[in-house]
Design a protein around this motif. Structure first.
Motif, PDB file in Angstrom:
ATOM      1  N   GLN A 192       0.892  -1.153   0.000  1.00  0.00           N
ATOM      2  CA  GLN A 192       0.000   0.000   0.000  1.00  0.00           C
ATOM      3  C   GLN A 192       0.931   1.203   0.000  1.00  0.00           C
ATOM      4  O   GLN A 192       1.564   1.504   1.021  1.00  0.00           O
ATOM      5  CB  GLN A 192      -0.906  -0.013   1.219  1.00  0.00           C
ATOM      6  CG  GLN A 192      -1.929   1.078   1.216  1.00  0.00           C
ATOM      7  CD  GLN A 192      -2.799   1.008   2.462  1.00  0.00           C
ATOM      8  OE1 GLN A 192      -2.576   0.218   3.370  1.00  0.00           O
ATOM      9  NE2 GLN A 192      -3.778   1.860   2.495  1.00  0.00           N
ATOM     10  N   GLY A 193       1.060   1.839  -1.157  1.00  0.00           N
ATOM     11  CA  GLY A 193       2.100   2.855  -1.301  1.00  0.00           C
ATOM     12  C   GLY A 193       3.450   2.162  -1.203  1.00  0.00           C
ATOM     13  O   GLY A 193       3.700   1.163  -1.867  1.00  0.00           O
ATOM     14  N   GLU A 194       4.294   2.648  -0.332  1.00  0.00           N
ATOM     15  CA  GLU A 194       5.616   2.036  -0.120  1.00  0.00           C
ATOM     16  C   GLU A 194       5.604   0.993   0.994  1.00  0.00           C
ATOM     17  O   GLU A 194       6.599   0.301   1.200  1.00  0.00           O
ATOM     18  CB  GLU A 194       6.634   3.133   0.219  1.00  0.00           C
ATOM     19  CG  GLU A 194       6.841   4.155  -0.893  1.00  0.00           C
ATOM     20  CD  GLU A 194       7.465   3.543  -2.130  1.00  0.00           C
ATOM     21  OE1 GLU A 194       8.407   2.732  -2.002  1.00  0.00           O
ATOM     22  OE2 GLU A 194       6.999   3.869  -3.235  1.00  0.00           O
ATOM     23  N   LYS A 195       4.488   0.911   1.716  1.00  0.00           N
ATOM     24  CA  LYS A 195       4.411   0.041   2.887  1.00  0.00           C
ATOM     25  C   LYS A 195       4.040  -1.390   2.495  1.00  0.00           C
ATOM     26  O   LYS A 195       3.044  -1.633   1.823  1.00  0.00           O
ATOM     27  CB  LYS A 195       3.369   0.574   3.865  1.00  0.00           C
ATOM     28  CG  LYS A 195       3.342  -0.190   5.173  1.00  0.00           C
ATOM     29  CD  LYS A 195       2.247   0.192   6.148  1.00  0.00           C
ATOM     30  CE  LYS A 195       1.629   1.536   5.959  1.00  0.00           C
ATOM     31  NZ  LYS A 195       0.494   1.766   6.855  1.00  0.00           N
ATOM     32  N   LEU A 196       4.855  -2.352   2.929  1.00  0.00           N
ATOM     33  CA  LEU A 196       4.569  -3.767   2.726  1.00  0.00           C
ATOM     34  C   LEU A 196       3.492  -4.188   3.719  1.00  0.00           C
ATOM     35  O   LEU A 196       3.698  -4.092   4.937  1.00  0.00           O
ATOM     36  CB  LEU A 196       5.839  -4.600   2.935  1.00  0.00           C
ATOM     37  CG  LEU A 196       5.697  -6.102   2.766  1.00  0.00           C
ATOM     38  CD1 LEU A 196       5.322  -6.464   1.324  1.00  0.00           C
ATOM     39  CD2 LEU A 196       6.999  -6.790   3.169  1.00  0.00           C
ATOM     40  N   VAL A 197       2.329  -4.632   3.228  1.00  0.00           N
ATOM     41  CA  VAL A 197       1.214  -4.946   4.118  1.00  0.00           C
ATOM     42  C   VAL A 197       0.921  -6.439   4.214  1.00  0.00           C
ATOM     43  O   VAL A 197       0.343  -6.891   5.208  1.00  0.00           O
ATOM     44  CB  VAL A 197      -0.076  -4.181   3.726  1.00  0.00           C
ATOM     45  CG1 VAL A 197       0.113  -2.680   3.935  1.00  0.00           C
ATOM     46  CG2 VAL A 197      -0.514  -4.469   2.314  1.00  0.00           C
ATOM     47  N   THR A 198       1.314  -7.209   3.215  1.00  0.00           N
ATOM     48  CA  THR A 198       1.031  -8.645   3.223  1.00  0.00           C
ATOM     49  C   THR A 198       2.082  -9.362   2.391  1.00  0.00           C
ATOM     50  O   THR A 198       2.543  -8.842   1.378  1.00  0.00           O
ATOM     51  CB  THR A 198      -0.361  -8.936   2.611  1.00  0.00           C
ATOM     52  OG1 THR A 198      -1.340  -8.159   3.281  1.00  0.00           O
ATOM     53  CG2 THR A 198      -0.739 -10.398   2.747  1.00  0.00           C
ATOM     54  N   THR A 199       2.443 -10.565   2.830  1.00  0.00           N
ATOM     55  CA  THR A 199       3.314 -11.426   2.031  1.00  0.00           C
ATOM     56  C   THR A 199       2.663 -12.800   1.939  1.00  0.00           C
ATOM     57  O   THR A 199       1.815 -13.160   2.756  1.00  0.00           O
ATOM     58  CB  THR A 199       4.717 -11.580   2.660  1.00  0.00           C
ATOM     59  OG1 THR A 199       4.587 -12.146   3.963  1.00  0.00           O
ATOM     60  CG2 THR A 199       5.434 -10.238   2.733  1.00  0.00           C
ATOM     61  N   GLY A 200       3.075 -13.553   0.949  1.00  0.00           N
ATOM     62  CA  GLY A 200       2.533 -14.896   0.795  1.00  0.00           C
ATOM     63  C   GLY A 200       3.349 -15.708  -0.179  1.00  0.00           C
ATOM     64  O   GLY A 200       4.275 -15.197  -0.818  1.00  0.00           O
TER      65      GLY A 200
END
Length: 144
Positions: free
Chosen positions: A97-105
């Protein structure tokens, strides 16, 4: 091969829970949407793969939620190939979200024949498709 920029996604309201946060089950669907979009980017859409008698079943999937995504947010889903052998294909996903990593998988897949439900080695059976996956792997492996 040009580097895939990622799949842009705005969540739909029906994907939220009662608190307005994206329900956890939707992230797995988003991973699939990003994979399909990446195949289109590679000029190897699912329709082409299936017309060649190839299926790519999901063997496993995982997801880790770092930040909440809400209705109205825009995210970019970046699928990276972390393993490609010609019979196996593993992805890592990063949702920003923008530069922010919010989820990985992650997801793990194999290549099988529709005709006999057996594993196939793309290098032998479909060398052109093999080269497309190999190029995508080489392009994305530098990013993870």
């Amino acid at each position: 091969m040009e580097k895939y920029p990622g799949y842009v996604r705005k969540p739909f309201y029906y994907e939220t829970d009662k608190m307005g946060i994206i329900h956890h089950s939707n992230y797995i669907r988003w991973f699939e949407e990003a994979r399909v979009d990446a195949l289109n980017f590679m000029d190897c859409p699912f329709e082409k793969i299936e017309a060649e008698g190839i299926m790519i079943p999901v063997l496993g999937v995982s997801c880790e939620y770092k930040e909440m995504v809400r209705f109205g947010d825009e995210v970019v889903i970046k699928p990276f190939v972390t393993k490609y052998t010609g019979t196996r294909l593993d992805f890592e996903y990063r949702i920003y979200q923008g530069e922010k990593l919010v989820t990985t998988g992650t997801s793990q897949h194999c290549f099988m024949s529709y005709e006999n439900n057996r594993l196939i080695q793309l290098k032998k059976t479909h060398p052109i498709i093999h080269e497309l996956f190999l190029d995508y792997y080489e392009t994305t492996k530098e990013s993870y």
